[in-house]
Design an enzyme around this catalytic site. Structure first.
Site, mmCIF file in Angstrom:
data_model
loop_
_atom_site.group_PDB
_atom_site.id
_atom_site.type_symbol
_atom_site.label_atom_id
_atom_site.label_comp_id
_atom_site.label_asym_id
_atom_site.label_seq_id
_atom_site.Cartn_x
_atom_site.Cartn_y
_atom_site.Cartn_z
ATOM 1 N N TYR A 64 -2.566 -0.721 9.931
ATOM 2 C CA TYR A 64 -2.538 -1.175 8.535
ATOM 3 C C TYR A 64 -1.269 -0.681 7.837
ATOM 4 O O TYR A 64 -0.581 -1.447 7.152
ATOM 5 C CB TYR A 64 -3.777 -0.655 7.814
ATOM 6 N N SER A 121 0.853 -1.185 0.000
ATOM 7 C CA SER A 121 0.000 0.000 0.000
ATOM 8 C C SER A 121 0.887 1.232 0.000
ATOM 9 O O SER A 121 1.986 1.221 0.568
ATOM 10 C CB SER A 121 -0.899 0.029 1.238
#
Length: 246
Positions: free
Chosen positions: A155, A141
């Protein structure tokens, strides 16, 4: 395009969203594709059906990303069905958007288990079968490199771990001609992160293009990295984020 003719690919978490898009694109480029899924057998079967209707070959295998035995069995079934393994796409992942102070230990365990441990497990299992000159492609990401969105602290930390795992593993398997790369999506319109969702506004504001991306944007990058023209790209973190990290 048929850059992946006679190649065999395994895509974890391939029943929906980015994973489904990747599986379909790899199949369109000529690969035979296995996908894993945790829940949603119908969705997984639909992905297989769409690939087969387009003339490709695919299978779906139920395997929880954190279950080492199930993941190893999925790799074994892929090899038993198609005869070998050329490409592993570590796509399975999850986010639980919350402010860090509100994030529970169970939330933390879930994200670390799927996003980090799951990648380790699948990669170890695949390396026993991966062909020399093969490809390992992780889906990280953009927040694993630059954190701009509140509520994604854990995350982001897990995706940062994927980034460093990619760079380290590339060194170890390079002598076999295996490349290891990390695709870092920005905000992509999926069921898990819809462009009209509660967390969309700050993500859109952070992009240079002022919009969410599409699943096909990520699938195209994965297909390129999986193909022959990317044989000298390894240990790279390839960001596809609409300029979020610009």
């Amino acid at each position: 395009m048929a850059n992946l003719t006679n190649k065999i690919a395994l895509v974890t978490g391939g029943s929906r969203g980015i994973g489904a898009g990747i599986a379909k694109r790899l199949a369109a480029d000529g690969a035979s594709v296995a996908i894993t899924y945790t829940r949603g057998a119908d969705a997984a079967a639909q992905v297989v059906k769409e690939i087969e209707q387009a003339g490709g070959k695919a299978i779906a295998i139920q395997a929880d990303a954190v279950d080492a035995k199930a993941v190893t069995a999925a790799v074994e079934k892929t090899v038993a069905t198609f005869g070998k393994l050329d490409v592993l796409v570590n796509n399975a992942g999850t986010a639980i958007p919350k402010l860090f102070e509100e994030t529970t230990p169970d939330d933390i365990d879930t994200m670390i288990g799927i996003n980090v441990r799951g990648v380790f497990i699948a990669t170890q299992a695949a390396l026993k079968h991966l062909q020399d000159g093969g490809r390992i492609i992780n889906i990280g990401s953009c927040v694993g490199e630059r954190m701009m969105t509140p509520g994604l602290v854990v995350y982001a930390a897990t995706k940062g771990a994927v980034k460093m795992f990619t760079q380290g593993l590339a060194r170890e398997v390079g002598p076999r001609g295996i490349t290891v790369n990390n695709i870092q999506p920005g905000p992509i319109d999926t069921d898990l992160n819809p462009a009209a969702g509660d967390w969309a506004t700050p993500q859109i504001a952070a992009t240079a293009l002022g919009r969410y991306g599409h699943v096909d944007d990520i699938a195209a990058m994965v297909a390129f990295v999986a193909g022959p023209e990317a044989s000298y790209i390894t240990g790279a973190n390839l960001t596809v984020d609409g300029g979020t990290n610009a």
